[in-house]
Design a protein around this motif. Structure first.
Motif: not given
Length: 284
Positions: A123, A127, A133-135, A138-139
């Motif tokens: 992560r 990041r 980028e939106e979370e 990334i998830d």
């Protein structure tokens, strides 16, 4: 909205679960009946359909759905595309070959190879690489990276040999606590019968490949391939000359690295340093 039309803004796992539910209902099956037919519990099916099973439903489940629903390889293919959708397009060919490899030989120069990363470490890497980028994006990338470990759950897993430059141990990604847990994870991996880890210490001087990471994939009797990053992404090489160069350099790297046992001692020592740093910085 038509109940047979998928809701907008579903993520890939939710869309997979929605599709399973629609076909199950069309076949007049209850969740419990589907679970029994594919070898899973009703709760498992419920979590799949809700898109809440992380990191993703198993390949066995997808194949079971295809068998019960008589849908060919529909759900198996959908599951595969979940992985591909969270990886850049240039990485997908490597990913497919990694799943087939009998041996994986990796030289990591600054960051640990993806298949050995913890969720927290991955992560932090993503990041840093994608700060805007939106979370949710990334998830997805983190989950896809963690899913690569599934190759070691195969009946005959690949053998993995990793040479880590000491810079990997000393480059602080995500903070001291994240690094301590990452190194502890490496120690656990090194105790696997499928994984060997060596560290190239700073004291070894300039290694054969210096700071250019690369990975060799070997397929039993088939020719090997080499994967390496460049500024535009990663590339696969299968020419005899490039493969021979990589094999020769890997032998030289192995010869100058610490032994697996000495490498573990160093990894554990650096992990303790991070733990001490974490305690020093913790608020009283």
């Amino acid at each position: 909205m038509d109940e047979k039309t998928p809701p907008a803004h579903l993520n890939p796992l939710q869309r997979f679960g929605w599709d399973v539910k629609q076909v199950r209902l069309a076949r007049n099956l209850r969740q419990k009946s589907l679970g029994k037919a594919v070898g899973y519990s009703e709760a498992y099916v419920s979590r799949v359909e809700a898109g809440k099973l992380l990191p993703k439903p198993s390949e066995k489940f997808a194949k079971g759905c295809d068998s019960v629903f008589d849908t060919g390889e529909l759900f198996t293919g959908l599951l595969r595309r979940i992985d591909e959708g969270d990886h850049p397009s240039w990485f997908v060919p490597y990913l497919n070959l990694e799943r087939q490899a009998a041996r994986i030989l990796d030289y990591s120069a600054n960051l640990f190879m993806g298949i050995l990363q913890t969720e927290e470490y991955a992560r932090a890497v993503f990041r840093a690489a994608h700060p805007r980028e939106e979370e949710a994006v990334i998830d997805g990338k983190v989950a896809a990276r963690i899913r690569r470990r599934e190759v070691f759950e195969k009946t005959t897993p690949p053998s993995l040999w990793v040479i880590l430059h000491e810079a990997c141990l000393r480059t602080v990604v995500g903070g001291a606590a994240v690094m301590a847990r990452q190194l502890e994870h490496l120690v656990r991996c090194a105790h696997s019968t499928s994984i060997d880890i060596q560290v190239m210490p700073f004291s070894a001087g300039a290694p054969a490949a210096y700071m250019m990471p690369f990975t060799l994939l070997k397929f039993g009797g088939s020719p090997a391939v080499v994967y390496s990053d460049d500024p535009r992404g990663g590339r696969l090489y299968d020419s005899d000359g490039t493969v021979a160069w990589a094999l020769d350099n890997y032998d030289r790297l192995r010869a100058h690295a610490l032994s697996p046992d000495a490498s573990l001692v160093l990894i554990e020592s650096v992990s303790k340093e991070y733990r001490h740093e974490q305690q020093r910085l913790a608020p009283e």
